[in-house]
Design a protein around this motif. Structure first.
Motif, short mmCIF file in Angstrom:
data_model
loop_
_atom_site.label_atom_id
_atom_site.label_comp_id
_atom_site.label_asym_id
_atom_site.label_seq_id
_atom_site.Cartn_x
_atom_site.Cartn_y
_atom_site.Cartn_z
N ALA A 38 0.83 -1.21 0.00
CA ALA A 38 0.00 0.00 0.00
C ALA A 38 0.87 1.25 0.00
O ALA A 38 0.56 2.23 -0.69
CB ALA A 38 -0.91 -0.01 1.23
N VAL A 182 -4.85 -5.73 -0.02
CA VAL A 182 -4.24 -4.42 -0.24
C VAL A 182 -5.27 -3.48 -0.88
O VAL A 182 -5.80 -3.78 -1.95
CB VAL A 182 -3.00 -4.52 -1.14
CG1 VAL A 182 -2.35 -3.15 -1.31
CG2 VAL A 182 -2.00 -5.52 -0.56
N THR A 185 -4.48 2.18 -2.79
CA THR A 185 -4.09 3.45 -2.16
C THR A 185 -3.70 4.51 -3.18
O THR A 185 -3.87 5.70 -2.93
CB THR A 185 -2.93 3.23 -1.17
OG1 THR A 185 -1.88 2.48 -1.82
CG2 THR A 185 -3.41 2.48 0.07
#
Length: 224
Positions: A38, A182, A185
């Motif tokens: 991330a 994940v 991001t």
């Protein structure tokens, strides 16, 4: 850089300002793979040229693993808006987050006095955040936050200064996790940059941003 100051909220309590330290890189290197992935995505994400962004020491008491960025929207030598974005990760999960990741932000900018008095201002500003996330097709949960407007009036030796008004958005949300646990991001960072640009009064970066409500008459940019 006119970095955003003060305390942020992740929906579970206050956040202390980041403290300087030399162990941030080491902690990231020892973190679980989902958190490292991330963070790598945040570091590799493309950004609008009007944004100056840098990594800063993150808070250490909100989650076992944290990563923080500060950004300023600039126009030449003038600052239009600034903010901070913090990524939190708790591999064991968090009841309030309903997930293992959480994003926390503080964004602020100066406004014209007339706009600061608009009763719809808080709703419009909150729509900038949700609209920026939705415009990029992001899924998220447990959003929370506040929109605060403040006015400053000067007296005595400062009486020559004009009255000033500021808008401040504090918010947090849980990004939905994808493959390997994940979250995307990079896309969340892009939507946060869209929010900063919107607060600063910049035009949308792409067609998807047209759904975000525009508020005119920002206060003139501040000298750096």
């Amino acid at each position: 850089m006119a970095a955003a100051q003060g305390r942020l909220s992740d929906g579970t309590g206050g956040m202390d300002d980041p403290k300087e330290g030399d162990g941030d890189a080491g902690r990231t290197a020892q973190a679980p793979l989902p958190f490292r992935a991330a963070v790598d995505a945040l570091r590799a994400a493309p950004l609008r040229p009007q944004l100056e962004i840098e990594q800063v020491p993150p808070p250490q008491r909100l989650a076992p693993f944290t990563y923080a960025l500060e950004a300023t929207v600039v126009d030449g030598e003038q600052d239009l808006a600034d903010g901070r974005l913090v990524l939190l990760h708790d591999p064991a999960g968090h009841d309030a987050w309903r997930g293992t990741f959480r994003l926390v932000t503080l964004v602020r900018a100066e406004l014209e006095q007339e706009m600061a008095a608009d009763p719809l201002l808080p709703d419009v500003c909150w729509s900038w955040l949700t609209g920026a996330l939705q415009a990029r097709g992001l899924t998220y949960g447990e959003p929370s936050g506040t929109v605060t407007r403040a006015s400053s009036h000067y007296f005595g030796g400062l009486s020559a200064r004009p009255a000033a008004s500021q808008i401040e958005i504090r918010a947090s949300w849980t990004p939905r996790e994808g493959l390997g646990g994940v979250p995307d991001t990079a896309a969340h960072l892009a939507s946060w940059c869209d929010l900063l640009a919107q607060v600063a009064g910049l035009p949308p970066a792409g067609p998807g941003d047209a759904s975000v409500v525009t508020l005119p008459q920002r206060r003139g940019p501040q000298s750096r």
